[in-house]
Design a protein around this motif. Structure first.
Motif, PDB file in Angstrom:
ATOM      1  N   ASP A  57     -26.055  -2.561 -30.822  1.00 15.83           N
ATOM      2  CA  ASP A  57     -27.399  -3.018 -31.183  1.00 15.83           C
ATOM      3  C   ASP A  57     -27.847  -4.144 -30.263  1.00 15.83           C
ATOM      4  N   LEU A  58     -29.165  -4.364 -30.226  1.00 18.95           N
ATOM      5  CA  LEU A  58     -29.741  -5.445 -29.423  1.00 18.95           C
ATOM      6  C   LEU A  58     -30.161  -6.579 -30.351  1.00 18.95           C
ATOM      7  N   VAL A  59     -29.533  -7.739 -30.156  1.00 17.08           N
ATOM      8  CA  VAL A  59     -29.759  -8.923 -30.975  1.00 17.08           C
ATOM      9  C   VAL A  59     -30.604  -9.919 -30.171  1.00 17.08           C
ATOM     10  N   LEU A  60     -31.379 -10.728 -30.874  1.00 11.87           N
ATOM     11  CA  LEU A  60     -32.162 -11.786 -30.244  1.00 11.87           C
ATOM     12  C   LEU A  60     -31.845 -13.128 -30.891  1.00 11.87           C
ATOM     13  N   ASP A  61     -31.589 -14.142 -30.049  1.00 18.38           N
ATOM     14  CA  ASP A  61     -31.574 -15.536 -30.491  1.00 18.38           C
ATOM     15  C   ASP A  61     -32.524 -16.292 -29.573  1.00 18.38           C
ATOM     16  N   GLN A  62     -33.704 -16.632 -30.095  1.00 14.41           N
ATOM     17  CA  GLN A  62     -34.746 -17.258 -29.279  1.00 14.41           C
ATOM     18  C   GLN A  62     -34.669 -18.779 -29.264  1.00 14.41           C
ATOM     19  N   PHE A  63     -33.677 -19.345 -29.962  1.00 11.68           N
ATOM     20  CA  PHE A  63     -33.350 -20.783 -29.868  1.00 11.68           C
ATOM     21  C   PHE A  63     -31.854 -20.868 -29.565  1.00 11.68           C
ATOM     22  N   VAL A  64     -31.443 -20.404 -28.407  1.00  6.81           N
ATOM     23  CA  VAL A  64     -30.030 -20.105 -28.183  1.00  6.81           C
ATOM     24  C   VAL A  64     -29.181 -21.364 -28.023  1.00  6.81           C
ATOM     25  N   GLY A  65     -29.795 -22.495 -27.605  1.00  2.07           N
ATOM     26  CA  GLY A  65     -29.105 -23.782 -27.641  1.00  2.07           C
ATOM     27  C   GLY A  65     -27.743 -23.779 -26.984  1.00  2.07           C
ATOM     28  N   GLY A  66     -26.710 -24.040 -27.770  1.00  7.79           N
ATOM     29  CA  GLY A  66     -25.354 -24.155 -27.249  1.00  7.79           C
ATOM     30  C   GLY A  66     -24.650 -22.852 -26.967  1.00  7.79           C
ATOM     31  N   ASN A 124     -41.151  -3.981 -31.298  1.00  6.85           N
ATOM     32  CA  ASN A 124     -40.237  -3.090 -32.031  1.00  6.85           C
ATOM     33  C   ASN A 124     -39.018  -2.686 -31.202  1.00  6.85           C
ATOM     34  N   SER A 125     -38.420  -3.656 -30.509  1.00  4.98           N
ATOM     35  CA  SER A 125     -37.294  -3.339 -29.626  1.00  4.98           C
ATOM     36  C   SER A 125     -35.984  -4.013 -30.024  1.00  4.98           C
ATOM     37  N   ILE A 126     -36.044  -4.943 -30.983  1.00  5.24           N
ATOM     38  CA  ILE A 126     -34.873  -5.748 -31.359  1.00  5.24           C
ATOM     39  C   ILE A 126     -34.292  -5.234 -32.676  1.00  5.24           C
ATOM     40  N   ASP A 127     -32.951  -5.121 -32.731  1.00  6.40           N
ATOM     41  CA  ASP A 127     -32.273  -4.639 -33.939  1.00  6.40           C
ATOM     42  C   ASP A 127     -31.935  -5.739 -34.937  1.00  6.40           C
ATOM     43  N   LEU A 128     -31.813  -6.969 -34.466  1.00  8.99           N
ATOM     44  CA  LEU A 128     -31.477  -8.089 -35.342  1.00  8.99           C
ATOM     45  C   LEU A 128     -31.889  -9.392 -34.673  1.00  8.99           C
ATOM     46  N   ILE A 129     -32.525 -10.285 -35.433  1.00  7.15           N
ATOM     47  CA  ILE A 129     -32.771 -11.649 -34.974  1.00  7.15           C
ATOM     48  C   ILE A 129     -31.816 -12.569 -35.727  1.00  7.15           C
ATOM     49  N   CYS A 130     -31.148 -13.429 -34.970  1.00  5.24           N
ATOM     50  CA  CYS A 130     -30.116 -14.301 -35.537  1.00  5.24           C
ATOM     51  C   CYS A 130     -30.277 -15.655 -34.854  1.00  5.24           C
ATOM     52  N   THR A 131     -30.935 -16.624 -35.530  1.00  2.00           N
ATOM     53  CA  THR A 131     -31.329 -17.826 -34.805  1.00  2.00           C
ATOM     54  C   THR A 131     -31.296 -19.092 -35.660  1.00  2.00           C
ATOM     55  N   LEU A 172     -39.222  -7.220 -33.648  1.00  4.38           N
ATOM     56  CA  LEU A 172     -38.179  -6.618 -34.481  1.00  4.38           C
ATOM     57  C   LEU A 172     -38.565  -5.198 -34.889  1.00  4.38           C
ATOM     58  N   LYS A 173     -37.567  -4.333 -34.947  1.00  3.90           N
ATOM     59  CA  LYS A 173     -37.793  -2.960 -35.397  1.00  3.90           C
ATOM     60  C   LYS A 173     -38.058  -2.921 -36.897  1.00  3.90           C
ATOM     61  N   GLU A 174     -38.806  -1.924 -37.320  1.00  2.00           N
ATOM     62  CA  GLU A 174     -39.068  -1.711 -38.749  1.00  2.00           C
ATOM     63  C   GLU A 174     -37.750  -1.512 -39.501  1.00  2.00           C
ATOM     64  N   GLY A 175     -37.646  -2.163 -40.672  1.00  3.69           N
ATOM     65  CA  GLY A 175     -36.463  -2.003 -41.503  1.00  3.69           C
ATOM     66  C   GLY A 175     -35.275  -2.857 -41.088  1.00  3.69           C
ATOM     67  N   LYS A 176     -35.437  -3.643 -40.013  1.00  2.00           N
ATOM     68  CA  LYS A 176     -34.339  -4.479 -39.527  1.00  2.00           C
ATOM     69  C   LYS A 176     -34.463  -5.911 -40.049  1.00  2.00           C
ATOM     70  N   PHE A 177     -33.491  -6.759 -39.701  1.00  2.00           N
ATOM     71  CA  PHE A 177     -33.344  -8.067 -40.340  1.00  2.00           C
ATOM     72  C   PHE A 177     -33.490  -9.229 -39.365  1.00  2.00           C
ATOM     73  N   CYS A 178     -33.975 -10.339 -39.918  1.00  2.00           N
ATOM     74  CA  CYS A 178     -34.194 -11.578 -39.168  1.00  2.00           C
ATOM     75  C   CYS A 178     -33.556 -12.709 -39.963  1.00  2.00           C
ATOM     76  N   ALA A 179     -32.522 -13.341 -39.420  1.00  2.00           N
ATOM     77  CA  ALA A 179     -31.803 -14.415 -40.107  1.00  2.00           C
ATOM     78  C   ALA A 179     -32.124 -15.752 -39.438  1.00  2.00           C
ATOM     79  N   VAL A 180     -32.560 -16.717 -40.245  1.00  2.00           N
ATOM     80  CA  VAL A 180     -32.993 -18.024 -39.735  1.00  2.00           C
ATOM     81  C   VAL A 180     -32.331 -19.124 -40.563  1.00  2.00           C
ATOM     82  N   LEU A 181     -31.602 -20.025 -39.888  1.00  2.26           N
ATOM     83  CA  LEU A 181     -31.005 -21.177 -40.565  1.00  2.26           C
ATOM     84  C   LEU A 181     -31.930 -22.372 -40.404  1.00  2.26           C
TER      85      LEU A 181
END
Length: 248
Positions: A57-66, A124-131, A172-181
């Protein structure tokens, strides 16, 4: 990497099964360390990726930091795009992913860019956002980078997070997830529930809230200056953050 790596994965790892996450040992496998201020424990992106994505899958972290998310994605065979406005962060990220290990085949792309405008990423190209965005100006990550939202007070920060949420929804693709701390802050003795403001912003962008996870913080030492002031001014030390998992 100049450092010889002896441990490539966490010992006795089990996926989290409840909405309360606590990692007293923040995690030091592979190239992980705690030297980047405010970086999250690698247990967090590991849990998110294992639960909400699959290999390739293709994941995105747009605040990749460390670079913590990048390392975990590579180890877990997820392809990932890491974005940050800060050249110092991006240099560190390149160092962190500069390893070879059998079975760690995730492909890493690193871009200098603004999370408010991801025009180099298709709809609609990303499978998961994790940031893990900055928490307004609690920690300032640069001196003078114009697009660095860690310079902003709470209200201006929240305005920028509206753009972040809209871009997250777009890519993000339809039906996929975005996790934000996200965490909260305190001003003049009163709590500013910044995390819940961010939650509403993502909901207003079109996301549905799937999970609300309380993540315990272990670096809140009730000693010295803070202990004295918490008693003197009658406030509790903030010892938790919120991990929001949204679904498009």
């Amino acid at each position: 990497m100049s450092k010889k790596i002896t441990k490539w994965e966490p010992e006795d790892f089990e996926m989290e099964m409840t909405t309360h996450w606590s990692f007293p040992k923040r995690g030091n496998w592979a190239t992980h360390d705690a030297k980047w201020r405010g970086n999250w424990s690698p247990y967090i992106p590991r849990n998110i990726m294992l639960r909400y994505s699959k290999e390739g899958d293709l994941v995105l972290d747009q605040f990749v930091g460390g670079g913590t998310t990048l390392v975990e994605a590579k180890l877990l065979n997820r392809n990932i795009i890491g974005v940050d406005v800060n050249d110092v962060a991006l240099t560190r990220c390149r160092e962190k992913i500069d390893f070879e290990h059998e079975g760690a085949n995730g492909q890493v792309q690193i871009y200098k860019g603004n999370a408010c405008n991801l025009d180099f990423i298709l709809d609609n190209s990303i499978d998961l956002i994790c940031t893990h965005p900055p928490y307004a100006d609690i920690i300032k990550y640069s001196e003078d980078i114009e697009d660095d939202i860690s310079h902003l007070g709470v209200n201006d920060f929240l305005e920028q997070m509206k753009k972040v949420a809209d871009e997250s929804y777009r890519v993000l693709k339809e039906g996929k997830f975005c996790a934000v701390l996200m965490g909260d802050t305190r001003k003049k003795g009163h709590m500013i529930p910044m995390s819940f403001e961010v939650m509403r912003i993502f909901e207003n962008a079109g996301f549905k809230l799937k999970e609300l996870i309380i993540k315990e913080q272990h670096n809140c030492k009730a000693t010295g200056y803070w202990k004295t002031n918490s008693v003197k001014y009658n406030f509790l030390l903030i010892a938790h953050e919120y991990l929001f998992v949204f679904k498009k």
